[in-house]
Write a protein that holds these residues in place. Sequence first.
Motif, PDB file in Angstrom:
ATOM      1  N   PRO A  54       0.835  -1.200   0.000  1.00 20.81           N
ATOM      2  CA  PRO A  54       0.000   0.000   0.000  1.00 20.81           C
ATOM      3  C   PRO A  54       0.874   1.257   0.000  1.00 20.81           C
ATOM      4  O   PRO A  54       2.088   1.198   0.241  1.00 20.81           O
ATOM      5  CB  PRO A  54      -0.793  -0.113   1.306  1.00 20.81           C
ATOM      6  CG  PRO A  54      -0.624  -1.524   1.755  1.00 20.81           C
ATOM      7  CD  PRO A  54       0.681  -1.993   1.217  1.00 20.81           C
ATOM      8  N   GLU A  55       0.242   2.387  -0.254  1.00 17.83           N
ATOM      9  CA  GLU A  55       0.982   3.649  -0.266  1.00 17.83           C
ATOM     10  C   GLU A  55       1.550   3.934   1.128  1.00 17.83           C
ATOM     11  O   GLU A  55       0.824   3.873   2.122  1.00 17.83           O
ATOM     12  CB  GLU A  55       0.064   4.800  -0.685  1.00 17.83           C
ATOM     13  CG  GLU A  55      -0.272   4.807  -2.164  1.00 17.83           C
ATOM     14  CD  GLU A  55       0.964   5.044  -3.025  1.00 17.83           C
ATOM     15  OE1 GLU A  55       1.796   5.884  -2.650  1.00 17.83           O
ATOM     16  OE2 GLU A  55       1.096   4.372  -4.062  1.00 17.83           O
ATOM     17  N   LYS A  76       2.877   6.230   4.230  1.00 21.16           N
ATOM     18  CA  LYS A  76       2.527   7.560   4.738  1.00 21.16           C
ATOM     19  C   LYS A  76       3.550   7.944   5.792  1.00 21.16           C
ATOM     20  O   LYS A  76       3.988   7.122   6.595  1.00 21.16           O
ATOM     21  CB  LYS A  76       1.112   7.593   5.302  1.00 21.16           C
ATOM     22  CG  LYS A  76       0.808   6.586   6.387  1.00 21.16           C
ATOM     23  CD  LYS A  76      -0.637   6.666   6.826  1.00 21.16           C
ATOM     24  CE  LYS A  76      -0.945   5.728   7.966  1.00 21.16           C
ATOM     25  NZ  LYS A  76      -2.360   5.813   8.397  1.00 21.16           N
ATOM     26  N   TYR A  90       1.882   2.613   6.643  1.00 27.10           N
ATOM     27  CA  TYR A  90       1.220   2.351   5.370  1.00 27.10           C
ATOM     28  C   TYR A  90      -0.263   2.646   5.463  1.00 27.10           C
ATOM     29  O   TYR A  90      -0.889   2.468   6.515  1.00 27.10           O
ATOM     30  CB  TYR A  90       1.435   0.894   4.946  1.00 27.10           C
ATOM     31  CG  TYR A  90       2.873   0.574   4.649  1.00 27.10           C
ATOM     32  CD1 TYR A  90       3.390   0.743   3.369  1.00 27.10           C
ATOM     33  CD2 TYR A  90       3.724   0.133   5.657  1.00 27.10           C
ATOM     34  CE1 TYR A  90       4.720   0.469   3.101  1.00 27.10           C
ATOM     35  CE2 TYR A  90       5.058  -0.145   5.396  1.00 27.10           C
ATOM     36  CZ  TYR A  90       5.547   0.030   4.120  1.00 27.10           C
ATOM     37  OH  TYR A  90       6.865  -0.234   3.854  1.00 27.10           O
ATOM     38  N   ARG A  96      -5.302  -0.829   2.392  1.00 32.74           N
ATOM     39  CA  ARG A  96      -5.100  -1.588   1.158  1.00 32.74           C
ATOM     40  C   ARG A  96      -6.422  -1.667   0.391  1.00 32.74           C
ATOM     41  O   ARG A  96      -7.484  -1.938   0.972  1.00 32.74           O
ATOM     42  CB  ARG A  96      -4.608  -3.000   1.489  1.00 32.74           C
ATOM     43  CG  ARG A  96      -4.273  -3.854   0.263  1.00 32.74           C
ATOM     44  CD  ARG A  96      -3.873  -5.267   0.683  1.00 32.74           C
ATOM     45  NE  ARG A  96      -2.668  -5.290   1.489  1.00 32.74           N
ATOM     46  CZ  ARG A  96      -1.435  -5.301   0.999  1.00 32.74           C
ATOM     47  NH1 ARG A  96      -1.257  -5.286  -0.326  1.00 32.74           N
ATOM     48  NH2 ARG A  96      -0.389  -5.341   1.795  1.00 32.74           N
TER      49      ARG A  96
END
Length: 248
Positions: A33-34, A36, A55, A58
Motif C-alpha cells: 500500500p501507499e 505515509k 502504510y 489496502r
Amino acid sequence: MSKTVTLDGQILHGRDRFGSWLVHTMEGWDEQPEPKSNAEARPLADGDYDDEVFYGARLVTLSGRLAAKSPENAFTARERLNSLLRAPARFQVDSFGMPRWATARRGRIKPGQIKGRWLPFQMELRFIDPRKFGEKRSVSTAVGVPADVFQRGTHPATPVATITGSFPSGYNLQLNGRLVSITKGLASGSTHTVDMRTGILRQNGAVVAGGFSFAELLKVDPGTPQNFYWDAPSGSGTARLDFYDTYM
C-alpha cells in the motif's frame, strides 16, 4: 491448481458446487500500500528528520468469471456474491501452498449479467489493516524462564499475550527492549489477555480499564529469533504469545 482465492468462505478461483471460478485480474494484493510519513525538512541542516514509515489502507480490485454447472447454478451464485461481506471477513490467496490472508470490508461487489452458464463479476475490497498474515505461531513459557520467538514474515507482528496463574502484584513482559508492566493482579483460575496491537487488557474476556503502569507494546520482528522474558514480584504461572507470520 496452484492457486485458490476465497472471500468470506466463497471460492473465487477454484471449483465448488456452483462450477469453475476464475480470477482474471487482481490488483493491490501483491503490491505494498501507499506509505505515509510525516517527515519534515531539517532547518539549517541537510536532509529530513528521521521518521518511521507507516502504510495506508489496502484496496484490492479483481475481476473474474464463473463457468457454472447450469444456468440455475449461475443464478444462485450471483445471489451468493451479492450476500458476501455483510460483516468484515477473511480474504485469502493460496499460491503454491503458501496461504496469505487479511480481513476485508465490502467496497463494491458487482456480478454481471448471466449468459447461459457464464457469470462475470467485479469486486473492490477494502482492508483498513493493510497487513497480510500467514502461519500462526505460539510460544509458551513459565514466569522467569526466557523463550525464543520468531516469525518468517516481512513486517513486525503484534502478538496477543495470554497469562494464566496467580500474580497478586502483577507482572512484566519484555521483548526486543520493549516493556509492558501490568499492575492489575491476576487470581488463580482467571486469565489475562493483552492485545499488543490495540493495547487492550482483558480479564476473562472483559476489558480492564487501566491496569498498566508502563506499556511499550511488544512486536515480533521478522527474521532471527528474539528473546521473550517475563517476571513477577510474586506468584507463578504461564505466559503464551500467539501471533502470525506478518507481511506487507
